[in-house]
Design a protein around this motif. Sequence first.
Motif, PDB file in Angstrom:
ATOM      1  N   ALA A 109       0.831  -1.206   0.000  1.00 10.15           N
ATOM      2  CA  ALA A 109       0.000   0.000   0.000  1.00 10.15           C
ATOM      3  C   ALA A 109       0.867   1.257   0.000  1.00 10.15           C
ATOM      4  N   GLU A 110       0.298   2.353  -0.506  1.00  9.03           N
ATOM      5  CA  GLU A 110       0.896   3.678  -0.369  1.00  9.03           C
ATOM      6  C   GLU A 110       0.202   4.364   0.793  1.00  9.03           C
ATOM      7  N   VAL A 111       0.990   4.778   1.787  1.00  8.63           N
ATOM      8  CA  VAL A 111       0.427   5.231   3.061  1.00  8.63           C
ATOM      9  C   VAL A 111       0.922   6.636   3.376  1.00  8.63           C
ATOM     10  N   THR A 112       0.025   7.465   3.899  1.00  4.61           N
ATOM     11  CA  THR A 112       0.394   8.785   4.405  1.00  4.61           C
ATOM     12  C   THR A 112      -0.089   8.913   5.843  1.00  4.61           C
ATOM     13  N   SER A 135       6.052  -2.749   7.565  1.00  4.76           N
ATOM     14  CA  SER A 135       6.649  -3.651   6.580  1.00  4.76           C
ATOM     15  C   SER A 135       5.831  -3.623   5.301  1.00  4.76           C
ATOM     16  N   ASN A 136       6.528  -3.844   4.184  1.00  7.85           N
ATOM     17  CA  ASN A 136       5.904  -4.015   2.870  1.00  7.85           C
ATOM     18  C   ASN A 136       5.016  -2.842   2.454  1.00  7.85           C
ATOM     19  N   ALA A 137       5.457  -1.628   2.754  1.00  7.25           N
ATOM     20  CA  ALA A 137       4.753  -0.446   2.253  1.00  7.25           C
ATOM     21  C   ALA A 137       5.438   0.030   0.988  1.00  7.25           C
ATOM     22  N   GLU A 138       4.664   0.233  -0.066  1.00  5.09           N
ATOM     23  CA  GLU A 138       5.234   0.751  -1.305  1.00  5.09           C
ATOM     24  C   GLU A 138       5.856   2.110  -1.067  1.00  5.09           C
ATOM     25  N   ASN A 139       5.176   2.912  -0.269  1.00  8.70           N
ATOM     26  CA  ASN A 139       5.751   4.168   0.214  1.00  8.70           C
ATOM     27  C   ASN A 139       4.966   4.597   1.439  1.00  8.70           C
ATOM     28  N   PHE A 140       5.663   4.851   2.518  1.00  7.78           N
ATOM     29  CA  PHE A 140       5.035   5.314   3.753  1.00  7.78           C
ATOM     30  C   PHE A 140       5.567   6.716   4.022  1.00  7.78           C
ATOM     31  N   THR A 141       4.706   7.725   3.876  1.00  9.42           N
ATOM     32  CA  THR A 141       5.106   9.117   4.023  1.00  9.42           C
ATOM     33  C   THR A 141       4.641   9.657   5.371  1.00  9.42           C
ATOM     34  N   ILE A 142       5.579  10.249   6.105  1.00  8.49           N
ATOM     35  CA  ILE A 142       5.260  10.878   7.388  1.00  8.49           C
ATOM     36  C   ILE A 142       5.428  12.377   7.217  1.00  8.49           C
ATOM     37  N   ALA A 160      10.325  -1.817   2.892  1.00 12.22           N
ATOM     38  CA  ALA A 160       9.422  -0.692   2.649  1.00 12.22           C
ATOM     39  C   ALA A 160      10.209   0.558   2.305  1.00 12.22           C
ATOM     40  N   LYS A 161       9.485   1.563   1.795  1.00 13.06           N
ATOM     41  CA  LYS A 161      10.041   2.884   1.563  1.00 13.06           C
ATOM     42  C   LYS A 161       9.411   3.839   2.575  1.00 13.06           C
ATOM     43  N   LEU A 162      10.261   4.606   3.258  1.00 14.40           N
ATOM     44  CA  LEU A 162       9.808   5.557   4.261  1.00 14.40           C
ATOM     45  C   LEU A 162      10.279   6.946   3.880  1.00 14.40           C
ATOM     46  N   SER A 163       9.351   7.914   3.800  1.00 16.68           N
ATOM     47  CA  SER A 163       9.682   9.285   3.421  1.00 16.68           C
ATOM     48  C   SER A 163       9.299  10.237   4.544  1.00 16.68           C
ATOM     49  N   THR A 164      10.155  11.228   4.771  1.00 14.95           N
ATOM     50  CA  THR A 164       9.864  12.251   5.782  1.00 14.95           C
ATOM     51  C   THR A 164       9.853  13.624   5.126  1.00 14.95           C
ATOM     52  N   ASN A 184      15.681  -4.581   6.983  1.00 15.24           N
ATOM     53  CA  ASN A 184      16.177  -5.129   5.724  1.00 15.24           C
ATOM     54  C   ASN A 184      15.390  -4.562   4.548  1.00 15.24           C
ATOM     55  N   ASN A 185      16.104  -4.333   3.437  1.00 14.94           N
ATOM     56  CA  ASN A 185      15.464  -3.945   2.178  1.00 14.94           C
ATOM     57  C   ASN A 185      14.565  -2.723   2.348  1.00 14.94           C
ATOM     58  N   THR A 186      15.119  -1.694   2.988  1.00 10.36           N
ATOM     59  CA  THR A 186      14.360  -0.469   3.265  1.00 10.36           C
ATOM     60  C   THR A 186      15.057   0.722   2.618  1.00 10.36           C
ATOM     61  N   THR A 187      14.262   1.636   2.088  1.00  9.28           N
ATOM     62  CA  THR A 187      14.780   2.901   1.569  1.00  9.28           C
ATOM     63  C   THR A 187      14.184   4.042   2.388  1.00  9.28           C
ATOM     64  N   LEU A 188      15.056   4.847   2.983  1.00  8.54           N
ATOM     65  CA  LEU A 188      14.638   6.003   3.776  1.00  8.54           C
ATOM     66  C   LEU A 188      14.950   7.263   2.995  1.00  8.54           C
TER      67      LEU A 188
END
Length: 314
Positions: A109-112, A135-142, A160-164, A184-188
């Motif tokens: 999922a894409e999450v905000t 885990s397993n978020a296509e993009n998680f934006t905070i 997952a991908k985590l954006s701030t 593991n396998n995370t992009t910040l």
Amino acid sequence: TSTETAIDKATESTYQIPTGLEAGTYNYFCRVSCGDDSVKSNTVTFNVAADVVEVTINGTAAHYSSWDSAMEALQNASTAGNLDDAKVDILLIKDTTTSASTSIDFKSAEVTLHSAGEERKEIAGDSSSALLVISNAENFTIQDINVTNNTGSAIKVSDAKLSTNANIDIEACNAEDGAVSLQNNTTLYLNGNGSINGTSGKDIVVNGSDNKIVIGAEIEKSYCVTVTEQGKVDVFHKGNTSLSFYGERNYKLWLKPDLPEGVSFEEAIPMDKNTNSATEFEGDRYILRDAEITVNNVICAYQDSNNSVCKIEN
């Protein structure tokens, strides 16, 4: 009647309390009259809690009176398959507290996660584990929110991908695993100079392999990153600001070189001659800091983490 006010058309043997009531306490009773005589039933008290969190999944919104109940609903949605490739919006309406650690598989999922209104709202926790395990978020934006944990990490991420963004404050000043923990396998993606504060040297802790950190071009502050023995991370610099590293040297720093006007990356730094010292990531090309670079007959340069311009030439 409700608060001594007769309810219009409520004359049947049963009464359904309506939905959509404002937060508050409501008292209901029934009065039966016959001539001059009347009798009153026992009073029923009905409490309506204020909304704290609104969760919208693919356009369908639901409201919850606590952070914990909202997170439980998301866990149930994940189990039911309702988060698969979904658009999820988590809106914090009021400041809230929790002592629970919640783990959610977001199923691509894409999450905000953000605050309602102009003022940032806060999730304040006291959990020995991370408040939110993603885990397993296509993009998680905070964005536009504060997340604090007095004991453990604030956020732990894997696969997952985590954006701030700029208007955030993520804090866990007593967590050995960092305010933000990469598994593991995370992009910040660090964007906008938001605040991430952990205990000494542990704003961000890299605990697993195949992780990436992307530093936005506008970033002006340096975050502290600890890399554990099991950790491994590639750091991509879109601008001139780097990170402060502690722990193991299991990291690679990738920089964008300054090229002469009109000269492409490939013309200056052929990829086939720099298989270990140049790479492409998300459409941009980078060179590895402190690596030997083979260049064509042009001069280019990059600015290192000490703000020194380093020329690359044959």
